[in-house]
Design a protein around this motif. Sequence first.
Motif, PDB file in Angstrom:
ATOM      1  N   ARG A 138       0.813  -1.213   0.000  1.00  0.00           N
ATOM      2  CA  ARG A 138       0.000   0.000   0.000  1.00  0.00           C
ATOM      3  C   ARG A 138       0.848   1.265   0.000  1.00  0.00           C
ATOM      4  O   ARG A 138       0.413   2.313  -0.491  1.00  0.00           O
ATOM      5  CB  ARG A 138      -0.955  -0.011   1.197  1.00  0.00           C
ATOM      6  CG  ARG A 138      -2.102  -1.007   1.030  1.00  0.00           C
ATOM      7  CD  ARG A 138      -2.956  -1.086   2.278  1.00  0.00           C
ATOM      8  NE  ARG A 138      -3.715   0.124   2.525  1.00  0.00           N
ATOM      9  CZ  ARG A 138      -4.920   0.392   2.013  1.00  0.00           C
ATOM     10  NH1 ARG A 138      -5.489  -0.464   1.196  1.00  0.00           N
ATOM     11  NH2 ARG A 138      -5.560   1.503   2.330  1.00  0.00           N
ATOM     12  N   SER A 185      -6.649   5.390  -6.026  1.00  0.00           N
ATOM     13  CA  SER A 185      -7.345   5.803  -4.801  1.00  0.00           C
ATOM     14  C   SER A 185      -8.663   5.059  -4.642  1.00  0.00           C
ATOM     15  O   SER A 185      -9.038   4.661  -3.535  1.00  0.00           O
ATOM     16  CB  SER A 185      -7.591   7.317  -4.824  1.00  0.00           C
ATOM     17  OG  SER A 185      -6.362   8.024  -4.774  1.00  0.00           O
ATOM     18  N   HIS A 186      -9.355   4.876  -5.743  1.00  0.00           N
ATOM     19  CA  HIS A 186     -10.618   4.129  -5.697  1.00  0.00           C
ATOM     20  C   HIS A 186     -10.368   2.693  -5.247  1.00  0.00           C
ATOM     21  O   HIS A 186     -11.120   2.148  -4.417  1.00  0.00           O
ATOM     22  CB  HIS A 186     -11.269   4.144  -7.076  1.00  0.00           C
ATOM     23  CG  HIS A 186     -12.529   3.335  -7.163  1.00  0.00           C
ATOM     24  ND1 HIS A 186     -13.746   3.807  -6.728  1.00  0.00           N
ATOM     25  CD2 HIS A 186     -12.752   2.072  -7.624  1.00  0.00           C
ATOM     26  CE1 HIS A 186     -14.669   2.876  -6.921  1.00  0.00           C
ATOM     27  NE2 HIS A 186     -14.090   1.809  -7.466  1.00  0.00           N
ATOM     28  N   THR A 188      -8.035   1.627  -3.394  1.00  0.00           N
ATOM     29  CA  THR A 188      -7.651   1.611  -1.974  1.00  0.00           C
ATOM     30  C   THR A 188      -8.696   2.312  -1.108  1.00  0.00           C
ATOM     31  O   THR A 188      -8.417   2.732   0.014  1.00  0.00           O
ATOM     32  CB  THR A 188      -6.271   2.283  -1.794  1.00  0.00           C
ATOM     33  OG1 THR A 188      -6.294   3.592  -2.386  1.00  0.00           O
ATOM     34  CG2 THR A 188      -5.172   1.460  -2.453  1.00  0.00           C
ATOM     35  N   ARG A 189      -9.917   2.468  -1.664  1.00  0.00           N
ATOM     36  CA  ARG A 189     -11.091   2.998  -0.963  1.00  0.00           C
ATOM     37  C   ARG A 189     -10.891   4.424  -0.453  1.00  0.00           C
ATOM     38  O   ARG A 189     -11.492   4.830   0.539  1.00  0.00           O
ATOM     39  CB  ARG A 189     -11.482   2.072   0.191  1.00  0.00           C
ATOM     40  CG  ARG A 189     -11.797   0.652  -0.270  1.00  0.00           C
ATOM     41  CD  ARG A 189     -12.279  -0.205   0.868  1.00  0.00           C
ATOM     42  NE  ARG A 189     -12.595  -1.555   0.388  1.00  0.00           N
ATOM     43  CZ  ARG A 189     -13.085  -2.519   1.153  1.00  0.00           C
ATOM     44  NH1 ARG A 189     -13.305  -2.287   2.446  1.00  0.00           N
ATOM     45  NH2 ARG A 189     -13.341  -3.710   0.657  1.00  0.00           N
ATOM     46  N   TRP A 190     -10.025   5.159  -1.106  1.00  0.00           N
ATOM     47  CA  TRP A 190      -9.763   6.551  -0.742  1.00  0.00           C
ATOM     48  C   TRP A 190      -9.329   6.684   0.721  1.00  0.00           C
ATOM     49  O   TRP A 190      -9.565   7.704   1.360  1.00  0.00           O
ATOM     50  CB  TRP A 190     -10.982   7.439  -1.013  1.00  0.00           C
ATOM     51  CG  TRP A 190     -11.322   7.520  -2.474  1.00  0.00           C
ATOM     52  CD1 TRP A 190     -12.124   6.672  -3.169  1.00  0.00           C
ATOM     53  CD2 TRP A 190     -10.834   8.476  -3.420  1.00  0.00           C
ATOM     54  NE1 TRP A 190     -12.177   7.036  -4.496  1.00  0.00           N
ATOM     55  CE2 TRP A 190     -11.404   8.150  -4.672  1.00  0.00           C
ATOM     56  CE3 TRP A 190      -9.986   9.583  -3.340  1.00  0.00           C
ATOM     57  CZ2 TRP A 190     -11.147   8.880  -5.837  1.00  0.00           C
ATOM     58  CZ3 TRP A 190      -9.739  10.308  -4.493  1.00  0.00           C
ATOM     59  CH2 TRP A 190     -10.308   9.956  -5.718  1.00  0.00           C
ATOM     60  N   GLU A 191      -8.681   5.642   1.217  1.00  0.00           N
ATOM     61  CA  GLU A 191      -8.260   5.640   2.616  1.00  0.00           C
ATOM     62  C   GLU A 191      -6.851   6.192   2.811  1.00  0.00           C
ATOM     63  O   GLU A 191      -6.465   6.513   3.936  1.00  0.00           O
ATOM     64  CB  GLU A 191      -8.324   4.212   3.170  1.00  0.00           C
ATOM     65  CG  GLU A 191      -9.747   3.654   3.249  1.00  0.00           C
ATOM     66  CD  GLU A 191      -9.774   2.185   3.627  1.00  0.00           C
ATOM     67  OE1 GLU A 191      -8.673   1.567   3.636  1.00  0.00           O
ATOM     68  OE2 GLU A 191     -10.867   1.651   3.899  1.00  0.00           O
ATOM     69  N   SER A 195      -4.731  10.521  -0.979  1.00  0.00           N
ATOM     70  CA  SER A 195      -5.952  10.628  -1.774  1.00  0.00           C
ATOM     71  C   SER A 195      -6.676  11.942  -1.529  1.00  0.00           C
ATOM     72  O   SER A 195      -7.338  12.481  -2.427  1.00  0.00           O
ATOM     73  CB  SER A 195      -6.886   9.452  -1.474  1.00  0.00           C
ATOM     74  OG  SER A 195      -6.302   8.226  -1.876  1.00  0.00           O
ATOM     75  N   HIS A 228     -15.409  10.185 -10.170  1.00  0.00           N
ATOM     76  CA  HIS A 228     -15.112   9.782  -8.790  1.00  0.00           C
ATOM     77  C   HIS A 228     -15.811  10.653  -7.755  1.00  0.00           C
ATOM     78  O   HIS A 228     -15.521  10.559  -6.566  1.00  0.00           O
ATOM     79  CB  HIS A 228     -13.590   9.795  -8.577  1.00  0.00           C
ATOM     80  CG  HIS A 228     -12.874   8.831  -9.478  1.00  0.00           C
ATOM     81  ND1 HIS A 228     -12.751   7.493  -9.188  1.00  0.00           N
ATOM     82  CD2 HIS A 228     -12.264   9.024 -10.680  1.00  0.00           C
ATOM     83  CE1 HIS A 228     -12.091   6.892 -10.166  1.00  0.00           C
ATOM     84  NE2 HIS A 228     -11.788   7.786 -11.083  1.00  0.00           N
TER      85      HIS A 228
END
Length: 643
Positions: A138, A185-186, A188-191, A195, A228
């Motif tokens: 990550r 980012s999507h 990785t769920r914008w976490e 992001s 997004h």
Amino acid sequence: MCSQEAENEERHLLPGIDYVVTREQLDLVDVNRTLAAVTSVECGDVNRCITALDGERPEEQLAAIRLLSGLTSYHFVPDHPTEPFKPMWTMGERRSLLPTDLLQEQVDVIAEFAPTVTHLGLRARLCDLSWFMQRRRREMAEFATAAYCDLVESVRAGRATFSFEDGSAWGIGAKDALQRAARISHATRWELPISQRLRSLVAELIAAAHHDGRDDDFWRIAEVDLDHKITPTTEVAAMAEALVDVERLRDNPDARLSLWQLAARGYRLARDEENANRCMVASAECHVQKADLAGSPILEAAFLQDAIQALRNDPNTRERREELTARLRNVQPRIRDEMGHFSTEIDLTKIVERSVAVVRGHSWPTALLSLVLCDQPPTPDEIRQTAIVHAQEFPLQAIMPMQVHDFQGRVVFRAPGMGGADAAQEQQLRYLMAFHRGNSRQVTVAGAINPIRQAIASEHLISDDTILELLRDSPFIPKGHEYIFARAICHFLAGEDIEAVSLLTPQLENSLRHILALNGHDTTTADADGIQTEASLSILLNADRPWRDLMEQIIPSRYINEIDLLFNFPGGPSVRNQVAHGKVPVGGFWDHDFVYATWLIIHLALLPMAGRWGDVEEIFARVTGLYRASDVDEEPEQQTGLC
């Protein structure tokens, strides 16, 4: 180490794929110093610089140089959810490199090396590849997103450029970088903390473009925003509406259309159907304005049909739809004369002779035009005469019965030979016509189509979005099918003929029905129970049915005859039947007849636009932010002889 590399070279082993290039070997290349003078942040330009080192650097650096050359040679598809890095070329069962070819141990080395690279484009690529191949990393996703943001900001500050000396942080290069960063980012769920920086950057860019009234720049980046949902979608829609009203866009229906469609999309994402429909009604009037300016019956008909389609969701537009439908019916009779114009006034001979030379150094739209116009099927009379001469020169061969087999070895056609009944002689003559066209196609594919599309792929950045915008005005493509054609053309230019043939072959008969519908002809039949069926390709081409004659009144007979011999006639390649029934083995898709079949559909889709190619150049400039006046200034006839 030198002896190992010499042994690897002798055995034609590939670095990173057949053996691991170590961190120490990568450090020897000193990429930070090597790339210090490369102002472009795009990997295509990095690749050219690194590839040039192959013949200059000592042998102990060659493995690392070739690895980096391979890593920067992928075809970048930033918004693809699963395959952002595709092969640069595919030919038959061979292709160029992919990230999945890499050894996992090599990915470990790349991940260690990537953060030390100062060139932002190369750093983004190496970090992105490391995360793409090993999703547990990550931190590499964060490094990659940061590098994509950094390179856009670097261009915005004037410290770097994209390819073709594009210095805009709102151009196609910036859009691609932001799309890829948003895709990471999507995933990785914008976490990731980075992001949020990406969100801020995209919001800043569309706000700045809106404030300065730069509609093209706004529209380009706002599409990423809406994809997004970075900025509230109603705010993006309102900004798009505000830009539509600027005075300088009143005579630019394409730009206004893009903004109205963007606004409608924004409202629809917010579930505001009333405002979304209002914007679509406004977009319909842009289609009408395009029809007013078309100067071409077939384009005028296509634009009017687009306008009618855009109005269908609003029940309050019935009167306007009826008005436009009446105008459409008045335009349709004039289409026949125009299609004949394209078949007689475009000189194609120089394109075939010069092949690759017609592409090098020209803009992407001009290069595409050279591919579209590199051949033209002969007339039915010309093909028939060639077959008759052949039968006269080789009478023994002409009287011998012949069998045609499909890819599975089954007999699908028997040519009875000359000398029998009139019907048998006609069948043999059609077989000879198909045979000679096959030989001619083989020369065209080898001498023009393949060299030109390979040159386009090596010189130009190709994306679905760009091609999609260029295709929107094609009267050959029914509404809602543009993306299918765009995807197929991308595959075709990359040599991915399995995908290209499979996508476009089913579209042909639908486009022919669409052309007939534009001229007011219905292609449906109904049985005794009232069940309606649309005419298939074989029925459309059947001389005993009304549609073939109607098509030849609209489209020159040379094309209808070629479609028949190539897609339908069982004594020829019968492309439609072979593809539809899954008979083609993997290597068969690169057969010259199948390549030509794909090219012919693309040719038919873009041919009506050839006389207005300056407009296509303008659309390309609007979509990408790139502009080459030297190509736009040329007349279409000069472009076909190529510049």
